[in-house]
Motif scaffolding. Structure first.
Motif, short mmCIF file in Angstrom:
data_model
loop_
_atom_site.label_atom_id
_atom_site.label_comp_id
_atom_site.label_asym_id
_atom_site.label_seq_id
_atom_site.Cartn_x
_atom_site.Cartn_y
_atom_site.Cartn_z
N VAL A 28 0.82 -1.21 0.00
CA VAL A 28 0.00 0.00 0.00
C VAL A 28 0.86 1.26 0.00
CG1 VAL A 28 -1.85 1.23 1.19
CG2 VAL A 28 -1.79 -1.26 1.27
N LYS A 29 2.03 1.21 0.60
CA LYS A 29 2.88 2.40 0.69
C LYS A 29 3.19 2.94 -0.70
CE LYS A 29 7.12 4.19 2.80
NZ LYS A 29 8.30 3.87 3.64
N GLY A 30 2.86 4.20 -0.92
CA GLY A 30 3.10 4.84 -2.21
C GLY A 30 2.12 4.48 -3.30
N ALA A 31 1.11 3.69 -2.98
CA ALA A 31 0.16 3.22 -3.99
C ALA A 31 -0.99 4.19 -4.17
CB ALA A 31 -0.39 1.84 -3.60
N ARG A 32 -1.61 4.12 -5.33
CA ARG A 32 -2.85 4.85 -5.60
C ARG A 32 -4.01 3.91 -5.28
NH1 ARG A 32 -1.62 5.51 -11.71
NH2 ARG A 32 -0.90 3.41 -11.20
N VAL A 33 -4.82 4.27 -4.30
CA VAL A 33 -5.86 3.39 -3.78
C VAL A 33 -7.24 3.97 -4.08
CG1 VAL A 33 -6.82 2.26 -1.72
CG2 VAL A 33 -4.34 2.60 -1.93
N LEU A 34 -8.14 3.13 -4.53
CA LEU A 34 -9.55 3.50 -4.74
C LEU A 34 -10.41 2.62 -3.85
CD1 LEU A 34 -11.99 4.79 -6.27
CD2 LEU A 34 -11.73 2.94 -7.94
N GLU A 35 -11.28 3.24 -3.04
CA GLU A 35 -12.31 2.47 -2.35
C GLU A 35 -13.65 2.73 -3.02
OE1 GLU A 35 -14.58 1.46 1.83
OE2 GLU A 35 -13.25 3.20 1.79
N ARG A 90 -4.24 7.07 6.78
CA ARG A 90 -3.51 7.46 7.98
C ARG A 90 -2.49 6.41 8.43
NH1 ARG A 90 -7.00 7.72 12.36
NH2 ARG A 90 -5.53 8.98 13.56
N TYR A 91 -2.74 5.14 8.13
CA TYR A 91 -1.91 4.07 8.69
C TYR A 91 -0.99 3.38 7.68
CZ TYR A 91 -4.22 4.04 13.27
OH TYR A 91 -4.68 4.38 14.53
N HIS A 92 -1.28 3.49 6.38
CA HIS A 92 -0.55 2.67 5.41
C HIS A 92 0.22 3.47 4.37
CE1 HIS A 92 -2.06 -1.24 6.83
NE2 HIS A 92 -3.15 -0.56 7.16
N ALA A 93 0.27 4.78 4.50
CA ALA A 93 1.13 5.66 3.69
C ALA A 93 0.96 5.50 2.18
CB ALA A 93 2.59 5.45 4.08
N PRO A 94 -0.25 5.47 1.66
CA PRO A 94 -0.42 5.44 0.21
C PRO A 94 -0.11 6.80 -0.40
CG PRO A 94 -2.54 5.72 1.26
CD PRO A 94 -1.53 5.53 2.37
N ALA A 95 0.09 6.83 -1.71
CA ALA A 95 0.26 8.12 -2.38
C ALA A 95 -1.04 8.90 -2.35
CB ALA A 95 0.71 7.90 -3.83
N SER A 96 -2.15 8.18 -2.51
CA SER A 96 -3.47 8.82 -2.46
C SER A 96 -4.53 7.77 -2.20
CB SER A 96 -3.78 9.54 -3.79
OG SER A 96 -3.86 8.60 -4.85
N VAL A 97 -5.63 8.20 -1.61
CA VAL A 97 -6.82 7.35 -1.46
C VAL A 97 -8.01 8.14 -1.97
CG1 VAL A 97 -8.31 6.06 0.11
CG2 VAL A 97 -5.86 6.22 0.59
N THR A 98 -8.75 7.53 -2.87
CA THR A 98 -9.98 8.12 -3.38
C THR A 98 -11.15 7.25 -2.95
OG1 THR A 98 -8.83 8.98 -5.34
CG2 THR A 98 -11.24 8.86 -5.45
N GLY A 99 -12.11 7.85 -2.27
CA GLY A 99 -13.33 7.13 -1.89
C GLY A 99 -14.47 7.51 -2.81
N LEU A 100 -15.13 6.52 -3.36
CA LEU A 100 -16.27 6.76 -4.26
C LEU A 100 -17.52 6.15 -3.66
CD1 LEU A 100 -16.63 6.60 -8.05
CD2 LEU A 100 -17.93 4.90 -6.72
N ALA A 130 -6.45 1.92 -15.90
CA ALA A 130 -5.19 1.70 -15.18
C ALA A 130 -4.82 2.87 -14.26
CB ALA A 130 -4.05 1.43 -16.17
N ALA A 131 -5.82 3.45 -13.59
CA ALA A 131 -5.60 4.62 -12.75
C ALA A 131 -5.17 4.28 -11.33
CB ALA A 131 -6.86 5.48 -12.72
N PHE A 132 -5.36 3.00 -10.90
CA PHE A 132 -5.13 2.66 -9.49
C PHE A 132 -4.30 1.39 -9.34
CE2 PHE A 132 -9.07 5.09 -9.68
CZ PHE A 132 -8.82 6.08 -8.74
N ASP A 133 -3.54 1.34 -8.25
CA ASP A 133 -2.75 0.15 -7.91
C ASP A 133 -3.57 -0.85 -7.09
OD1 ASP A 133 -0.02 1.17 -8.81
OD2 ASP A 133 -0.63 2.74 -7.39
N ILE A 134 -4.48 -0.34 -6.25
CA ILE A 134 -5.29 -1.18 -5.37
C ILE A 134 -6.72 -0.67 -5.39
CG2 ILE A 134 -5.67 -1.95 -2.99
CD1 ILE A 134 -2.66 -1.54 -2.50
N PRO A 155 -2.00 -3.08 -14.60
CA PRO A 155 -1.52 -4.47 -14.65
C PRO A 155 -0.73 -4.82 -13.38
CG PRO A 155 -1.20 -3.43 -16.77
CD PRO A 155 -1.66 -2.33 -15.83
N GLY A 156 -1.08 -5.94 -12.78
CA GLY A 156 -0.46 -6.36 -11.54
C GLY A 156 -1.12 -5.79 -10.30
N GLY A 157 -2.12 -4.93 -10.49
CA GLY A 157 -2.83 -4.32 -9.37
C GLY A 157 -3.71 -5.32 -8.64
#
Length: 271
Positions: free
Chosen positions: A81-88, A102-112, A147-151, A177-179
């Protein structure tokens, strides 16, 4: 009467007899709940998860939410997760996205979330968290490029959707790819095979599948006293909220404990 009505609604929803009506109803329910409860005491909208092993670390100010945070901790545990682009997708009031940020240091988190009122509430409740944003949108037609998100995270939300296969295709599209797609939700035991088919989008490879129902029931038990104190303040919605929240004795609590409804956690990798 409330239990029978709630059971009938769940039956229609899970069988998908009227998927578009189901989607419309859930949106209005969550809009109503967001307007009714606007304070930070209710930042999470999931049934929770208590791990079988040692407890995970939390800051003192987050201990009250441990049971609900647990569902997100198990979802991202071991992931890069660290440095990843995350979408919930289905971020609700934003507690889970906030925890990841707050806990996993992603590059960004987007909640939809599909509910406009809930998105506004999430923006207000979580304005203090950097690298976190919320947008209104449809899980079956995501407003993001390929391909906008890693997780991609999806927690206890997919049972509200009108077209789960369309949702899975959209997840595959927005993952790089690989996400990783990490998923958790409940289904009647008889429909687990259908869920396999619904989430089998081209490009998504199933890499892990677990029945976490005992952990969810343990979380429901752990949160029961706090939940009842909260429900007791809602005189007009008391019986509905007891069913909706999975309180002891509710239709869903008994189904999860008895095994007729199964809560599954899954992970998929984008090829």
């Amino acid at each position: 009467m409330t239990s029978r009505l709630f059971s009938s609604v769940l039956d229609v929803a899970t069988l998908g007899k009227f998927p578009r009506i189901q989607k419309w109803v859930w949106r209005r329910i969550y809009n109503m709940l967001s307007r009714f409860w606007g304070d930070k005491d209710w930042r999470f909208m999931n049934y929770g998860y208590v791990p079988s092993g040692a407890p995970f670390a939390l800051k003192p100010e987050d201990e009250a939410e441990r049971a609900f945070i647990g569902l997100y901790q198990q979802a991202v545990e071991g992931l890069a997760v660290k440095g990843a682009r995350v979408l919930e997708i289905g971020s609700g009031r934003g507690g889970g996205s906030r925890y990841i940020a707050r806990y996993h240091a992603p590059a960004s988190v987007t909640g939809l979330d599909y509910s406009p009122e809930t998105v506004r509430r999430a923006q207000k409740l979580n304005a203090d968290t950097p690298a976190l944003s919320f947008v209104q949108g449809d899980a079956e037609n995501l407003p993001f490029p390929d391909a906008a998100f890693d997780i991609v995270v999806n927690i206890e939300s997919s049972h509200c959707y009108g077209d789960v296969p369309a949702f899975a295709r959209e997840v595959a599209r927005v993952l790089k790819p690989g996400g990783i797609f990490t998923f958790a939700d409940m289904r009647p035991k008889s429909q687990l095979g259908l869920l396999d088919d619904q989430l089998a989008a081209p490009g998504l490879e199933l890499i892990d599948k677990r029945n976490i129902s005992p952990n969810v029931v343990a979380a429901l038990n752990a949160a029961e006293a706090r939940k009842q104190a909260r429900i007791g303040k809602a005189f007009l919605l008391r019986r509905f909220m007891s069913e909706f929240s999975g309180s002891k004795g509710s239709v869903l609590y008994k189904a999860l404990k008895g095994g007729s409804v199964v809560y599954q956690a899954r992970r998929y990798r984008k090829a």
